[in-house]
Design a protein around this motif. Structure first.
Motif, mmCIF file in Angstrom:
data_model
loop_
_atom_site.group_PDB
_atom_site.id
_atom_site.type_symbol
_atom_site.label_atom_id
_atom_site.label_comp_id
_atom_site.label_asym_id
_atom_site.label_seq_id
_atom_site.Cartn_x
_atom_site.Cartn_y
_atom_site.Cartn_z
ATOM 1 N N VAL A 131 0.834 -1.212 0.000
ATOM 2 C CA VAL A 131 0.000 0.000 0.000
ATOM 3 C C VAL A 131 0.863 1.254 0.000
ATOM 4 C CG1 VAL A 131 -1.935 -1.142 1.132
ATOM 5 C CG2 VAL A 131 -0.155 -0.061 2.533
ATOM 6 N N ARG A 132 2.147 1.101 -0.149
ATOM 7 C CA ARG A 132 3.112 2.203 -0.148
ATOM 8 C C ARG A 132 4.141 1.918 -1.232
ATOM 9 N NH1 ARG A 132 6.800 0.213 5.023
ATOM 10 N NH2 ARG A 132 6.515 -2.008 4.564
ATOM 11 N N PRO A 133 4.955 2.885 -1.582
ATOM 12 C CA PRO A 133 6.026 2.608 -2.552
ATOM 13 C C PRO A 133 6.980 1.543 -2.008
ATOM 14 C CG PRO A 133 5.723 4.969 -2.277
ATOM 15 C CD PRO A 133 4.905 4.311 -1.203
ATOM 16 N N ILE A 134 7.493 0.724 -2.906
ATOM 17 C CA ILE A 134 8.534 -0.226 -2.517
ATOM 18 C C ILE A 134 9.814 0.100 -3.279
ATOM 19 C CG2 ILE A 134 6.794 -2.009 -2.069
ATOM 20 C CD1 ILE A 134 7.927 -3.535 -4.523
ATOM 21 N N TYR A 135 10.926 -0.322 -2.711
ATOM 22 C CA TYR A 135 12.243 -0.065 -3.288
ATOM 23 C C TYR A 135 12.976 -1.403 -3.409
ATOM 24 C CZ TYR A 135 10.978 4.668 -2.047
ATOM 25 O OH TYR A 135 10.305 5.864 -1.957
ATOM 26 N N PHE A 136 13.663 -1.574 -4.524
ATOM 27 C CA PHE A 136 14.310 -2.863 -4.773
ATOM 28 C C PHE A 136 15.428 -2.705 -5.789
ATOM 29 C CE2 PHE A 136 11.399 -2.391 -8.244
ATOM 30 C CZ PHE A 136 12.021 -3.008 -9.318
ATOM 31 N N GLN A 137 16.293 -3.705 -5.811
ATOM 32 C CA GLN A 137 17.267 -3.886 -6.875
ATOM 33 C C GLN A 137 17.116 -5.313 -7.399
ATOM 34 O OE1 GLN A 137 20.938 -2.972 -4.753
ATOM 35 N NE2 GLN A 137 20.873 -0.861 -5.463
ATOM 36 N N ILE A 138 17.522 -5.533 -8.641
ATOM 37 C CA ILE A 138 17.435 -6.873 -9.216
ATOM 38 C C ILE A 138 18.569 -7.051 -10.225
ATOM 39 C CG2 ILE A 138 15.845 -6.200 -11.091
ATOM 40 C CD1 ILE A 138 14.434 -8.954 -10.581
ATOM 41 N N GLY A 139 19.052 -8.281 -10.329
ATOM 42 C CA GLY A 139 20.141 -8.531 -11.270
ATOM 43 C C GLY A 139 20.298 -10.006 -11.570
ATOM 44 N N GLY A 140 21.087 -10.285 -12.584
ATOM 45 C CA GLY A 140 21.436 -11.650 -12.964
ATOM 46 C C GLY A 140 22.882 -11.938 -12.635
ATOM 47 N N HIS A 141 23.219 -13.240 -12.595
ATOM 48 C CA HIS A 141 24.572 -13.657 -12.220
ATOM 49 C C HIS A 141 24.943 -14.952 -12.959
ATOM 50 C CE1 HIS A 141 28.127 -14.255 -9.809
ATOM 51 N NE2 HIS A 141 27.740 -13.502 -8.794
ATOM 52 N N PRO A 142 24.670 -15.031 -14.275
ATOM 53 C CA PRO A 142 24.941 -16.288 -14.983
ATOM 54 C C PRO A 142 26.437 -16.534 -15.161
ATOM 55 C CG PRO A 142 24.273 -14.590 -16.536
ATOM 56 C CD PRO A 142 24.092 -14.008 -15.164
ATOM 57 N N ALA A 143 26.817 -17.796 -14.967
ATOM 58 C CA ALA A 143 28.227 -18.205 -15.072
ATOM 59 C C ALA A 143 28.401 -19.097 -16.292
ATOM 60 C CB ALA A 143 28.654 -18.947 -13.804
ATOM 61 N N PHE A 144 29.253 -18.682 -17.204
ATOM 62 C CA PHE A 144 29.453 -19.400 -18.463
ATOM 63 C C PHE A 144 30.831 -20.041 -18.515
ATOM 64 C CE2 PHE A 144 26.438 -15.996 -19.227
ATOM 65 C CZ PHE A 144 25.382 -16.700 -19.785
ATOM 66 N N LEU A 145 30.889 -21.224 -19.080
ATOM 67 C CA LEU A 145 32.172 -21.893 -19.271
ATOM 68 C C LEU A 145 33.037 -21.094 -20.245
ATOM 69 C CD1 LEU A 145 30.850 -25.547 -19.578
ATOM 70 C CD2 LEU A 145 32.048 -24.544 -17.617
ATOM 71 N N VAL A 146 34.293 -20.912 -19.887
ATOM 72 C CA VAL A 146 35.232 -20.190 -20.753
ATOM 73 C C VAL A 146 35.823 -21.191 -21.741
ATOM 74 C CG1 VAL A 146 37.409 -18.912 -20.829
ATOM 75 C CG2 VAL A 146 35.753 -18.474 -18.994
ATOM 76 N N PRO A 147 35.696 -20.935 -23.047
ATOM 77 C CA PRO A 147 36.222 -21.891 -24.043
ATOM 78 C C PRO A 147 37.689 -22.233 -23.790
ATOM 79 C CG PRO A 147 34.880 -20.237 -25.120
ATOM 80 C CD PRO A 147 35.012 -19.790 -23.687
ATOM 81 N N GLY A 148 37.971 -23.521 -23.750
ATOM 82 C CA GLY A 148 39.338 -23.995 -23.560
ATOM 83 C C GLY A 148 39.796 -24.087 -22.123
ATOM 84 N N ALA A 149 39.041 -23.514 -21.187
ATOM 85 C CA ALA A 149 39.441 -23.527 -19.777
ATOM 86 C C ALA A 149 39.049 -24.849 -19.121
ATOM 87 C CB ALA A 149 38.801 -22.365 -19.037
ATOM 88 N N LYS A 150 39.845 -25.273 -18.137
ATOM 89 C CA LYS A 150 39.587 -26.514 -17.424
ATOM 90 C C LYS A 150 39.719 -26.291 -15.926
ATOM 91 C CE LYS A 150 41.326 -29.450 -21.181
ATOM 92 N NZ LYS A 150 42.327 -30.483 -21.578
ATOM 93 N N LYS A 151 38.969 -27.076 -15.168
ATOM 94 C CA LYS A 151 39.057 -27.002 -13.715
ATOM 95 C C LYS A 151 40.488 -27.267 -13.254
ATOM 96 C CE LYS A 151 34.322 -28.596 -12.813
ATOM 97 N NZ LYS A 151 33.489 -29.656 -12.185
ATOM 98 N N GLY A 152 40.927 -26.431 -12.323
ATOM 99 C CA GLY A 152 42.249 -26.624 -11.748
ATOM 100 C C GLY A 152 43.379 -26.002 -12.528
ATOM 101 N N GLU A 153 43.078 -25.430 -13.698
ATOM 102 C CA GLU A 153 44.114 -24.773 -14.498
ATOM 103 C C GLU A 153 43.926 -23.258 -14.452
ATOM 104 O OE1 GLU A 153 44.163 -26.328 -18.451
ATOM 105 O OE2 GLU A 153 44.693 -28.363 -17.811
ATOM 106 N N HIS A 154 45.016 -22.553 -14.653
ATOM 107 C CA HIS A 154 44.975 -21.088 -14.630
ATOM 108 C C HIS A 154 44.004 -20.563 -15.682
ATOM 109 C CE1 HIS A 154 46.517 -16.947 -15.405
ATOM 110 N NE2 HIS A 154 46.576 -16.949 -14.081
ATOM 111 N N LEU A 155 43.101 -19.681 -15.265
ATOM 112 C CA LEU A 155 42.059 -19.172 -16.156
ATOM 113 C C LEU A 155 42.584 -18.076 -17.063
ATOM 114 C CD1 LEU A 155 39.021 -19.031 -16.977
ATOM 115 C CD2 LEU A 155 38.763 -17.300 -15.179
#
Length: 288
Positions: A131-155
């Motif tokens: 019944v009153r104004p509301i205030y908010f923020q919203i955002g996304g945080h998608p994580a994409f695989l980096v081509p050629g990168a592997k777990k445990g190796e320098h990014l």
């Protein structure tokens, strides 16, 4: 888990946090980070009603003091499935006794994922049911695989921006931003990054400097692109963890300024809705 698909893509989405879990093409190739907790246990969280951090996790609203952790509660809350078709799915979240303890507003948040060929439309819809104004923020945080990168190796990876000379903020003072913009060096818009690029946490661009980001393959052709109209965007990967992903995060909101002690409604990049009003926006992921 809910799954939608067309002849180009298959998406998997969880009711917990309305979080995208997987993006696969028609050949079964995965593009989204798998959430391995050794590196980072999320995939693509929804940030609401807060983007990034508050100074000392505290804010003030109408004479009361509240405590809210980084990125808000939506990412850790179960949504309700309210609509599903072959190529789209919608989840919703409303206030509860628990949310009212940390965020004193009545609201309806709907998140829709819609497929259109090789594009994914991520749609946010916030409605003021108070019944009153509301205030908010919203955002996304998608994580994409980096081509050629592997777990445990320098990014190492490369992004192409639609602005060849963007300037960043720093958000590493108590998890909050400080004054001053600093140039990010690119090669005609192509930014070569490593995990050390994130030693000061996310690389943050405000003032609507960027609206298009491409994740480039080894041949410098785009593998994934993101398009958005948000006033801010963060780029992040966990420094020092050798994690093979990068997050491209469209934000309608941003951290507190360091030592901020003003009202929640007066935060930088705050959004306001009058009673009965609604906010809708989207960002688009394109799989090349």
């Amino acid at each position: 888990m809910e799954q939608i698909k067309n002849d180009k893509l298959v998406l998997t989405v969880s009711e917990h946090g309305a979080e995208l879990q997987s993006i696969k093409d028609e050949n079964g190739k995965e593009y989204l980070w798998d959430g391995d907790e050794k590196y980072w246990n999320r995939h693509s969280p929804i940030l609401f009603p807060l983007v990034c951090g508050l100074w000392k996790d505290t804010y003030r609203c109408e004479g009361h003091t509240y405590h809210l952790s980084r990125h808000g509660f939506a990412r850790d809350t179960d949504f309700q499935l309210i609509a599903k078709g072959a190529d789209r799915v919608t989840f919703a979240l409303t206030e509860s006794e628990e949310t009212l303890k940390v965020y004193p507003y009545h609201f309806n948040l709907a998140v829709t994922y819609r497929l259109d060929g090789n594009k994914i439309h991520v749609v946010w819809h916030v409605e003021n049911t108070d019944v009153r104004p509301i205030y908010f923020q919203i955002g996304g945080h998608p994580a994409f695989l980096v081509p050629g990168a592997k777990k445990g190796e320098h990014l190492q990876g490369r992004l192409r921006f639609d602005n060849p000379a963007p300037q960043r903020l720093y958000g590493n003072t108590g998890g909050c931003i400080t004054n001053g913009h600093f140039p990010v060096k690119t090669d005609n818009g192509v930014w070569a990054f490593t995990e050390e690029s994130f030693n000061d946490d996310a690389v943050i661009f405000d003032k609507s400097q960027l609206h298009h980001v491409e994740i480039l393959g080894n041949d410098d052709k785009p593998v994934v692109t993101l398009d958005f109209k948000t006033p801010a965007v963060g780029i992040w990967s966990p420094a020092g963890k050798h994690a093979p992903f990068v997050c491209v995060e469209p934000w309608y909101g941003i951290h507190d300024w360091a030592e901020y002690d003003g009202e929640f409604k007066d935060k930088y990049l705050m959004n306001k809705l009058l009673p009965g009003a609604s906010f809708m926006s989207e960002y688009t992921i394109t799989i090349k």
